[in-house]
Write a protein that holds these residues in place. Structure first.
Motif, PDB file in Angstrom:
ATOM      1  N   SER A 148      -4.725 -13.643 -21.283  1.00 51.39           N
ATOM      2  CA  SER A 148      -4.184 -15.004 -21.239  1.00 51.39           C
ATOM      3  C   SER A 148      -5.276 -16.040 -21.430  1.00 51.39           C
ATOM      4  O   SER A 148      -5.122 -16.997 -22.180  1.00 51.39           O
ATOM      5  CB  SER A 148      -3.474 -15.257 -19.916  1.00 51.39           C
ATOM      6  OG  SER A 148      -2.355 -14.408 -19.807  1.00 51.39           O
ATOM      7  N   THR A 179       0.827  -5.728 -24.845  1.00 51.98           N
ATOM      8  CA  THR A 179       2.254  -5.765 -25.168  1.00 51.98           C
ATOM      9  C   THR A 179       3.102  -6.525 -24.162  1.00 51.98           C
ATOM     10  O   THR A 179       4.244  -6.852 -24.451  1.00 51.98           O
ATOM     11  CB  THR A 179       2.817  -4.334 -25.301  1.00 51.98           C
ATOM     12  OG1 THR A 179       2.591  -3.618 -24.087  1.00 51.98           O
ATOM     13  CG2 THR A 179       2.184  -3.606 -26.468  1.00 51.98           C
ATOM     14  N   GLN A 180       2.580  -6.831 -23.001  1.00 51.06           N
ATOM     15  CA  GLN A 180       3.364  -7.507 -21.972  1.00 51.06           C
ATOM     16  C   GLN A 180       3.391  -9.014 -22.205  1.00 51.06           C
ATOM     17  O   GLN A 180       2.406  -9.609 -22.632  1.00 51.06           O
ATOM     18  CB  GLN A 180       2.768  -7.243 -20.593  1.00 51.06           C
ATOM     19  CG  GLN A 180       2.900  -5.808 -20.139  1.00 51.06           C
ATOM     20  CD  GLN A 180       2.186  -5.575 -18.818  1.00 51.06           C
ATOM     21  OE1 GLN A 180       1.565  -6.478 -18.276  1.00 51.06           O
ATOM     22  NE2 GLN A 180       2.280  -4.360 -18.304  1.00 51.06           N
ATOM     23  N   ASP A 181       4.551  -9.603 -21.891  1.00 53.11           N
ATOM     24  CA  ASP A 181       4.663 -11.057 -21.966  1.00 53.11           C
ATOM     25  C   ASP A 181       3.809 -11.724 -20.891  1.00 53.11           C
ATOM     26  O   ASP A 181       3.266 -12.795 -21.087  1.00 53.11           O
ATOM     27  CB  ASP A 181       6.121 -11.503 -21.812  1.00 53.11           C
ATOM     28  CG  ASP A 181       6.928 -11.230 -23.065  1.00 53.11           C
ATOM     29  OD1 ASP A 181       6.319 -11.121 -24.156  1.00 53.11           O
ATOM     30  OD2 ASP A 181       8.157 -11.117 -22.956  1.00 53.11           O
ATOM     31  N   ASN A 182       3.726 -11.071 -19.750  1.00 54.89           N
ATOM     32  CA  ASN A 182       2.895 -11.613 -18.669  1.00 54.89           C
ATOM     33  C   ASN A 182       1.553 -10.873 -18.676  1.00 54.89           C
ATOM     34  O   ASN A 182       1.228 -10.141 -17.767  1.00 54.89           O
ATOM     35  CB  ASN A 182       3.600 -11.502 -17.314  1.00 54.89           C
ATOM     36  CG  ASN A 182       3.985 -10.059 -16.996  1.00 54.89           C
ATOM     37  OD1 ASN A 182       3.966  -9.196 -17.862  1.00 54.89           O
ATOM     38  ND2 ASN A 182       4.320  -9.805 -15.744  1.00 54.89           N
TER      39      ASN A 182
END
Length: 149
Positions: free
Chosen positions: A136, A127-130
């Motif tokens: 990633s 759920t995190q953008d980073n």
């Protein structure tokens, strides 16, 4: 023979046989006086080829192309081989994507305590953008391929 007989010989459902027929994949079966389809060994062989090509990973359109090549007495085996080599390359790429997904998921699972507390590193990573490196790098890998298609 009727569609039930064809289904037994090919292992395909009646619905699948009709689907392939509606897509023009197989040659048109004859119609009896009662209007029912009458399939020949030719359609059975075409259906078996489609089924087998799908089992080794060819798409519906690729199966159509192979079936077309099988009907062409002027075909070159090099053309068939090229299609098979391309499919093998695609499968190898998919395997690499799946291995990357597996590694990322294993890493996320190892970070999660799996206890009765609400905090969950798996949810956080998704759920995190980073997002962490595991997610990633997976996103970078899979955007190049076909994972979400």
């Amino acid at each position: 023979m009727n569609i039930s007989d064809v289904s037994k010989q090919t292992g395909l459902t009646n619905k699948t046989i009709r689907f392939y027929e509606s897509k023009g994949m197989i040659s048109e079966p004859m119609r009896g006086e009662n209007g029912y389809r009458r399939y020949s060994q030719k359609q059975v062989n075409e259906l078996l080829m489609i089924k087998r090509s799908r089992l080794v990973g060819f798409s519906l359109e690729e199966s159509r192309e192979l079936l077309s090549l099988s009907r062409d007495p002027e075909r070159k085996s090099a053309d068939v081989k090229a299609k098979a080599e391309q499919k093998l390359s695609e499968i190898d790429h998919q395997i690499q994507e799946l291995l990357a997904m597996k590694q990322s998921l294993q890493s996320l699972i190892s970070q999660c305590p799996g206890n009765q507390q609400p905090g969950c590193p798996i949810i956080d990573a998704l759920t995190q953008d980073n997002a962490p490196d595991e997610v990633s790098s997976l996103q970078d890998c899979c955007q190049q391929g076909r994972v979400d298609q």
